[in-house]
Design a protein around this motif. Sequence first.
Motif, PDB file in Angstrom:
ATOM      1  N   ALA A 201     -71.359 -41.474 -22.119  1.00  0.00           N
ATOM      2  CA  ALA A 201     -71.958 -40.848 -20.944  1.00  0.00           C
ATOM      3  C   ALA A 201     -70.980 -40.906 -19.772  1.00  0.00           C
ATOM      4  O   ALA A 201     -70.244 -41.888 -19.614  1.00  0.00           O
ATOM      5  CB  ALA A 201     -73.261 -41.556 -20.586  1.00  0.00           C
ATOM      6  N   GLY A 202     -70.956 -39.851 -18.987  1.00  0.00           N
ATOM      7  CA  GLY A 202     -70.060 -39.806 -17.840  1.00  0.00           C
ATOM      8  C   GLY A 202     -68.671 -39.304 -18.160  1.00  0.00           C
ATOM      9  O   GLY A 202     -67.793 -39.291 -17.298  1.00  0.00           O
ATOM     10  N   THR A 203     -68.419 -38.910 -19.412  1.00  0.00           N
ATOM     11  CA  THR A 203     -67.118 -38.375 -19.815  1.00  0.00           C
ATOM     12  C   THR A 203     -67.298 -37.013 -20.466  1.00  0.00           C
ATOM     13  O   THR A 203     -68.427 -36.537 -20.657  1.00  0.00           O
ATOM     14  CB  THR A 203     -66.421 -39.306 -20.821  1.00  0.00           C
ATOM     15  OG1 THR A 203     -67.075 -39.177 -22.107  1.00  0.00           O
ATOM     16  CG2 THR A 203     -66.484 -40.761 -20.375  1.00  0.00           C
ATOM     17  N   ASP A 204     -66.168 -36.387 -20.850  1.00  0.00           N
ATOM     18  CA  ASP A 204     -66.255 -35.132 -21.597  1.00  0.00           C
ATOM     19  C   ASP A 204     -66.406 -35.375 -23.095  1.00  0.00           C
ATOM     20  O   ASP A 204     -66.429 -34.444 -23.889  1.00  0.00           O
ATOM     21  CB  ASP A 204     -65.040 -34.244 -21.319  1.00  0.00           C
ATOM     22  CG  ASP A 204     -63.718 -34.889 -21.705  1.00  0.00           C
ATOM     23  OD1 ASP A 204     -63.737 -35.951 -22.354  1.00  0.00           O
ATOM     24  OD2 ASP A 204     -62.663 -34.328 -21.345  1.00  0.00           O
ATOM     25  N   CYS A 205     -66.512 -36.649 -23.492  1.00  0.00           N
ATOM     26  CA  CYS A 205     -66.756 -37.062 -24.879  1.00  0.00           C
ATOM     27  C   CYS A 205     -65.616 -36.676 -25.821  1.00  0.00           C
ATOM     28  O   CYS A 205     -65.817 -36.490 -27.034  1.00  0.00           O
ATOM     29  CB  CYS A 205     -68.086 -36.494 -25.404  1.00  0.00           C
ATOM     30  SG  CYS A 205     -69.527 -37.116 -24.500  1.00  0.00           S
ATOM     31  N   PHE A 206     -64.409 -36.581 -25.283  1.00  0.00           N
ATOM     32  CA  PHE A 206     -63.235 -36.248 -26.097  1.00  0.00           C
ATOM     33  C   PHE A 206     -62.059 -37.095 -25.644  1.00  0.00           C
ATOM     34  O   PHE A 206     -61.759 -37.152 -24.446  1.00  0.00           O
ATOM     35  CB  PHE A 206     -62.893 -34.759 -25.964  1.00  0.00           C
ATOM     36  CG  PHE A 206     -61.720 -34.332 -26.821  1.00  0.00           C
ATOM     37  CD1 PHE A 206     -61.856 -34.177 -28.194  1.00  0.00           C
ATOM     38  CD2 PHE A 206     -60.486 -34.067 -26.252  1.00  0.00           C
ATOM     39  CE1 PHE A 206     -60.790 -33.778 -28.988  1.00  0.00           C
ATOM     40  CE2 PHE A 206     -59.402 -33.672 -27.024  1.00  0.00           C
ATOM     41  CZ  PHE A 206     -59.559 -33.528 -28.398  1.00  0.00           C
ATOM     42  N   MET A 207     -61.408 -37.765 -26.596  1.00  0.00           N
ATOM     43  CA  MET A 207     -60.240 -38.589 -26.309  1.00  0.00           C
ATOM     44  C   MET A 207     -60.515 -39.581 -25.174  1.00  0.00           C
ATOM     45  O   MET A 207     -59.741 -39.725 -24.231  1.00  0.00           O
ATOM     46  CB  MET A 207     -59.028 -37.714 -25.976  1.00  0.00           C
ATOM     47  CG  MET A 207     -58.509 -36.890 -27.149  1.00  0.00           C
ATOM     48  SD  MET A 207     -58.049 -37.905 -28.578  1.00  0.00           S
ATOM     49  CE  MET A 207     -56.672 -38.827 -27.875  1.00  0.00           C
ATOM     50  N   THR A 208     -61.631 -40.277 -25.288  1.00  0.00           N
ATOM     51  CA  THR A 208     -62.008 -41.279 -24.293  1.00  0.00           C
ATOM     52  C   THR A 208     -61.348 -42.619 -24.647  1.00  0.00           C
ATOM     53  O   THR A 208     -60.770 -42.765 -25.727  1.00  0.00           O
ATOM     54  CB  THR A 208     -63.532 -41.452 -24.278  1.00  0.00           C
ATOM     55  OG1 THR A 208     -63.935 -41.960 -25.565  1.00  0.00           O
ATOM     56  CG2 THR A 208     -64.238 -40.133 -23.999  1.00  0.00           C
ATOM     57  N   PRO A 209     -61.445 -43.614 -23.757  1.00  0.00           N
ATOM     58  CA  PRO A 209     -60.925 -44.942 -24.124  1.00  0.00           C
ATOM     59  C   PRO A 209     -61.526 -45.486 -25.417  1.00  0.00           C
ATOM     60  O   PRO A 209     -60.855 -46.189 -26.173  1.00  0.00           O
ATOM     61  CB  PRO A 209     -61.306 -45.798 -22.913  1.00  0.00           C
ATOM     62  CG  PRO A 209     -61.308 -44.834 -21.768  1.00  0.00           C
ATOM     63  CD  PRO A 209     -61.848 -43.545 -22.337  1.00  0.00           C
ATOM     64  N   ALA A 210     -62.779 -45.147 -25.690  1.00  0.00           N
ATOM     65  CA  ALA A 210     -63.399 -45.594 -26.937  1.00  0.00           C
ATOM     66  C   ALA A 210     -62.681 -44.989 -28.141  1.00  0.00           C
ATOM     67  O   ALA A 210     -62.524 -45.647 -29.179  1.00  0.00           O
ATOM     68  CB  ALA A 210     -64.879 -45.204 -26.951  1.00  0.00           C
ATOM     69  N   THR A 211     -62.235 -43.742 -28.018  1.00  0.00           N
ATOM     70  CA  THR A 211     -61.487 -43.105 -29.104  1.00  0.00           C
ATOM     71  C   THR A 211     -60.246 -43.927 -29.437  1.00  0.00           C
ATOM     72  O   THR A 211     -59.928 -44.150 -30.613  1.00  0.00           O
ATOM     73  CB  THR A 211     -61.072 -41.676 -28.713  1.00  0.00           C
ATOM     74  OG1 THR A 211     -62.225 -40.910 -28.356  1.00  0.00           O
ATOM     75  CG2 THR A 211     -60.337 -40.997 -29.850  1.00  0.00           C
ATOM     76  N   ASP A 212     -59.536 -44.367 -28.401  1.00  0.00           N
ATOM     77  CA  ASP A 212     -58.341 -45.186 -28.613  1.00  0.00           C
ATOM     78  C   ASP A 212     -58.690 -46.465 -29.374  1.00  0.00           C
ATOM     79  O   ASP A 212     -57.966 -46.885 -30.286  1.00  0.00           O
ATOM     80  CB  ASP A 212     -57.692 -45.543 -27.275  1.00  0.00           C
ATOM     81  CG  ASP A 212     -57.056 -44.346 -26.597  1.00  0.00           C
ATOM     82  OD1 ASP A 212     -56.815 -43.331 -27.272  1.00  0.00           O
ATOM     83  OD2 ASP A 212     -56.794 -44.427 -25.379  1.00  0.00           O
ATOM     84  N   THR A 215     -59.505 -45.649 -33.031  1.00  0.00           N
ATOM     85  CA  THR A 215     -58.270 -45.298 -33.749  1.00  0.00           C
ATOM     86  C   THR A 215     -57.481 -46.563 -34.074  1.00  0.00           C
ATOM     87  O   THR A 215     -56.995 -46.735 -35.205  1.00  0.00           O
ATOM     88  CB  THR A 215     -57.417 -44.338 -32.909  1.00  0.00           C
ATOM     89  OG1 THR A 215     -58.178 -43.159 -32.615  1.00  0.00           O
ATOM     90  CG2 THR A 215     -56.145 -43.941 -33.643  1.00  0.00           C
ATOM     91  N   GLU A 216     -57.363 -47.448 -33.093  1.00  0.00           N
ATOM     92  CA  GLU A 216     -56.613 -48.694 -33.297  1.00  0.00           C
ATOM     93  C   GLU A 216     -57.240 -49.528 -34.411  1.00  0.00           C
ATOM     94  O   GLU A 216     -56.529 -50.126 -35.235  1.00  0.00           O
ATOM     95  CB  GLU A 216     -56.579 -49.485 -31.990  1.00  0.00           C
ATOM     96  CG  GLU A 216     -55.734 -50.746 -32.047  1.00  0.00           C
ATOM     97  CD  GLU A 216     -55.668 -51.459 -30.696  1.00  0.00           C
ATOM     98  OE1 GLU A 216     -55.450 -52.683 -30.699  1.00  0.00           O
ATOM     99  OE2 GLU A 216     -55.834 -50.785 -29.661  1.00  0.00           O
ATOM    100  N   ARG A 217     -58.550 -49.536 -34.469  1.00  0.00           N
ATOM    101  CA  ARG A 217     -59.236 -50.327 -35.496  1.00  0.00           C
ATOM    102  C   ARG A 217     -58.942 -49.758 -36.891  1.00  0.00           C
ATOM    103  O   ARG A 217     -58.697 -50.524 -37.841  1.00  0.00           O
ATOM    104  CB  ARG A 217     -60.741 -50.345 -35.218  1.00  0.00           C
ATOM    105  CG  ARG A 217     -61.531 -51.233 -36.163  1.00  0.00           C
ATOM    106  CD  ARG A 217     -62.948 -51.432 -35.645  1.00  0.00           C
ATOM    107  NE  ARG A 217     -63.771 -52.156 -36.610  1.00  0.00           N
ATOM    108  CZ  ARG A 217     -65.042 -52.486 -36.401  1.00  0.00           C
ATOM    109  NH1 ARG A 217     -65.624 -52.195 -35.246  1.00  0.00           N
ATOM    110  NH2 ARG A 217     -65.736 -53.117 -37.336  1.00  0.00           N
TER     111      ARG A 217
END
Length: 492
Positions: A201-212, A215-217
Amino acid sequence: MTHHGPQLITYADRLAGDLPGLRALLDGALAGAFDGVHVLPFYTPFDGVDAGFDPRDHTQVDPRLGTWDDVRALAQGRDVMADVIVNHVSADSARFRDVREHGDASPHAPMFLTLGAVFPDGATEDDLARIYRPRPGLPFTVMTLGGRRRLVWTTFTPDQVDIDLRTPQAWEYLTSVVDALTSGGVTMLRLDAVGYTGKEAGTDCFMTPATDAYTERIVEQARARGAQVLVEVHGHHTQQIEIARKVDLVYDFALPPLVLHALTAGDLEPLAGWLRIRPANAVTVLDTHDGIGIVDVGPSDLRPGEPGLLAPERIDALVERIHENSGGTSRQATGAAASNLDLYQVNCTFYDALARDDRRLVLARLLQLFVPGIPQVYYVGLLAGSNDMDLLARTGVGRDVNRHHYTAAEVEAALTAPAVRGQLAGLRLRSTHPAFDGDFTWDLDGTRGTFVRTSGAARATLTFDVADGSFEVRATGDDGERVVLTDADLTA
């Protein structure tokens, strides 16, 4: 140990019938050209609504294509890359069918994303308008889960249900996929659509910090099992540069449109600009199972105010030239003209995009092979395929124009074509010559250019002119430097 030579990108069924057939082709007619192969989804089923990118069971080889033993046999002496479809699963998967029946009472319910899972307090108009999606409309489909109507998150199609990587259920699932692939002989994992996983929520839901973080996991899981990771993200070119610092490999999606621009407009300047800044830990492509990316060289809403590698008017002109070169067939397969569309891609074979010009197709491939990175070659491009309008007419799926089902006779005939023989000569040089293990220098001036690869005394040189598609490849050998291939060889 991962090789750095060329890899073939192909569906097992559309090129060779099945996995044993693919192995036979790589060991036979294509011997010496490829160090690896990216086998597009071979899971159950390989022929779903999105050509295998909607697996019902991501851990099983579709028995019509072979077995895990066939995958392991394919991996003997070469790298095998396979897709980890990170963002979604088939709406017909066993887990989601259970959620359809039991709703929140299903143990799998937390794994699947609904609107409320991301926006528990409700979503405003601004929240919804901000969501980045590569296709028209909002990424939701109304479904009944356990008797209750819900808005299920479906980024791509209603048949592909997004998963919630904030939950242990999602990671149990993804870990089982990584385990199945790596135990099956796969040493390179391509993360499909990973950019869409970090919905917040509050983002464009693309390539957010959560995505990073996600991916790292997955990268950690892969490396612990002896595998490398290739991240697939279409976006502004600066994003690719940033991603490259964090992962093993990233696609160079900017290269195809820049090469097309150079060869159709006689303009090397944008390519030179990219060569100065591009990451070297890249997988290079010309065409793939998807369309020819345009967003990768243009300005993007994801990076407001930052210019692209090609100005908008040059992009418009390039797209128009592709449509003209293909005799208008790409126009019928692109954008709103065809379903399953991606707004940022042109659907066309690379050969048709170059007006079926043998010299320009082989030169495009040579440019790719000399640029640093692991070159991947799509089977239709390798075989100088033309847009399959019959398949498009049958399916209505735009990308199918570049997904031809080859018969054995068609493959045999294509391998004798000048544009195919020229590409294979370049591929065998790239696969075997030690110069490609070393440095890359280049010089571009007007319409002419020189690419040089050197390692110690080993040297390979490509000189070319994009104005007329002429080229010459020279390489050192035991008897000094020799001419390996010229454009004149294609008409000899």
